[in-house]
Design an enzyme around this catalytic site. Structure first.
Site, PDB file in Angstrom:
ATOM      1  N   THR A  50      13.886  12.910   1.338  1.00 62.27           N
ATOM      2  CA  THR A  50      14.372  13.949   0.426  1.00 62.27           C
ATOM      3  C   THR A  50      13.690  15.277   0.705  1.00 62.27           C
ATOM      4  O   THR A  50      14.301  16.340   0.602  1.00 62.27           O
ATOM      5  CB  THR A  50      14.120  13.541  -1.036  1.00 62.27           C
ATOM      6  OG1 THR A  50      14.850  12.338  -1.314  1.00 62.27           O
ATOM      7  CG2 THR A  50      14.560  14.628  -2.010  1.00 62.27           C
ATOM      8  N   TYR A 138       7.839   1.352   3.691  1.00 69.66           N
ATOM      9  CA  TYR A 138       9.142   1.856   3.268  1.00 69.66           C
ATOM     10  C   TYR A 138      10.210   1.278   4.183  1.00 69.66           C
ATOM     11  O   TYR A 138      10.230   1.574   5.372  1.00 69.66           O
ATOM     12  CB  TYR A 138       9.112   3.385   3.335  1.00 69.66           C
ATOM     13  CG  TYR A 138      10.378   4.107   2.954  1.00 69.66           C
ATOM     14  CD1 TYR A 138      11.422   3.491   2.268  1.00 69.66           C
ATOM     15  CD2 TYR A 138      10.528   5.459   3.274  1.00 69.66           C
ATOM     16  CE1 TYR A 138      12.564   4.187   1.916  1.00 69.66           C
ATOM     17  CE2 TYR A 138      11.667   6.160   2.927  1.00 69.66           C
ATOM     18  CZ  TYR A 138      12.676   5.521   2.261  1.00 69.66           C
ATOM     19  OH  TYR A 138      13.824   6.213   1.923  1.00 69.66           O
ATOM     20  N   LYS A 167       8.553  -0.316  -0.645  1.00 71.51           N
ATOM     21  CA  LYS A 167       9.727   0.387  -1.169  1.00 71.51           C
ATOM     22  C   LYS A 167      10.939  -0.152  -0.420  1.00 71.51           C
ATOM     23  O   LYS A 167      11.055   0.011   0.794  1.00 71.51           O
ATOM     24  CB  LYS A 167       9.603   1.898  -0.962  1.00 71.51           C
ATOM     25  CG  LYS A 167      10.837   2.685  -1.417  1.00 71.51           C
ATOM     26  CD  LYS A 167      10.686   4.163  -1.092  1.00 71.51           C
ATOM     27  CE  LYS A 167      11.968   4.938  -1.374  1.00 71.51           C
ATOM     28  NZ  LYS A 167      11.865   6.364  -0.978  1.00 71.51           N
TER      29      LYS A 167
END
Length: 304
Positions: A50, A138, A167
């Site tokens: 992001t 992740y 994650k």
């Protein structure tokens, strides 16, 4: 994990760029980060996908890391995405994050060549040894091209003591429970797929990593509160209203969608960095309508 360092809503800020020069806009970053903390985020996580981390120079990356952590100033935990194409670059970023006071680091296998199991193990081990911070693995096959399934994740964690968090962004809800069971509860699992947020909490995820609080923090925090309290009807109602928005920002790319939303809210963060382009006008109009529907005063009433 009995007491993970991160819980709840882990908010992901974009990295603002000056609309004229294209340079990182640190004052806008301070403002956005402050807004996320003030809104009640349980943690702040800069420099993920992001935050357009892959498009930053080392100097820019360091400035964003330092500015974000200084703005948070220990008010809530922080999770810094330190991924880089090389192990050396990832280690360098991990050390910068530690030096500026990060609570934890997150590592995506950001690769060009597909890595073997031995290469993945070496990469994560060397990054883990670079600091004494807890590390989050992740897994995001949609962006990295690498899919680390629960068995592989747990095998890595058994070799790396400070790899304590995962994650999971594949969108497969069954993986949350599988990771917890295969690790005998030693690994804390976090959801990174916005549309399955509620199912993830119900499957044992301890946190939701999301950029949605940049635009609709009240709705996201209310959904988490309802889920944790076991108020299933309210949680379901909140998610029904949120789902079109959550799917929209994922499907149109988080940096361009979140930045378009910030512009709509008169909180400009500049355009995404090329090769990304701003959200097209028709899609921006759709987002404007969704955000109008998700104003704080339109939250469904609580039964309590």
């Amino acid at each position: 994990m009995a007491n993970p360092p991160l819980k709840g809503i882990i908010s992901y800020p974009v990295t603002p760029f000056d609309a004229i020069t294209g340079e990182v806009d640190l004052p806008a970053l301070r403002s956005l980060t402050g807004d996320l903390v003030a809104a009640g985020s349980h943690a702040v996580a800069p420099l993920g996908s992001t935050g357009e981390s892959a498009y930053l120079t080392d100097k820019e990356w360091d400035a964003v890391c330092e500015t974000t952590l200084n703005t948070v100033a220990g008010q809530v935990p922080t999770l810094v995405g330190v991924s880089h194409w090389s192990t050396k670059g990832t280690v360098r970023r991990a050390r910068v994050a530690a030096r500026h006071g990060a609570t934890a680091i997150m590592v995506l296998p950001q690769v060009y060549w597909k890595l073997t199991e031995d290469e993945l193990a070496r990469h994560y081990s060397e990054v883990a040894r670079a600091t004494d911070l807890p590390m989050m693995l992740y897994n995001n096959p949609g962006t990295s091209g690498v899919d680390l399934r629960p068995e592989a994740v747990v095998a890595l964690a058994r070799k790396i003591p400070n790899l304590t968090m995962v994650k999971e962004s594949s969108g497969e809800v069954s993986r949350f429970r599988a990771i917890r069971e295969l690790s005998d509860g030693e690994l804390s699992v976090y959801n990174g797929s916005n549309p399955v947020a509620l199912d993830a909490f119900r499957a044992g995820a301890v946190g939701w990593c999301t950029a949605a609080p940049c635009l609709v923090p009240e709705w996201v925090l209310e959904l988490h509160a309802a889920a944790v309290a076991g108020h299933d009807d309210r949680a379901d109602a909140l998610l029904r209203e949120l789902l079109p928005f959550l799917r929209f920002i994922v499907n149109h790319g988080l940096p361009r969608a979140i930045k378009a939303g910030l512009d709509i809210q008169n909180r400009p963060s500049g355009p995404p960095r090329p090769p990304l382009l701003p959200l097209p006008q028709d899609e921006t109009a759709q987002l404007r309508e969704m955000l109008g529907h998700l104003l704080p005063d339109r939250l469904p009433p609580s039964a309590n």
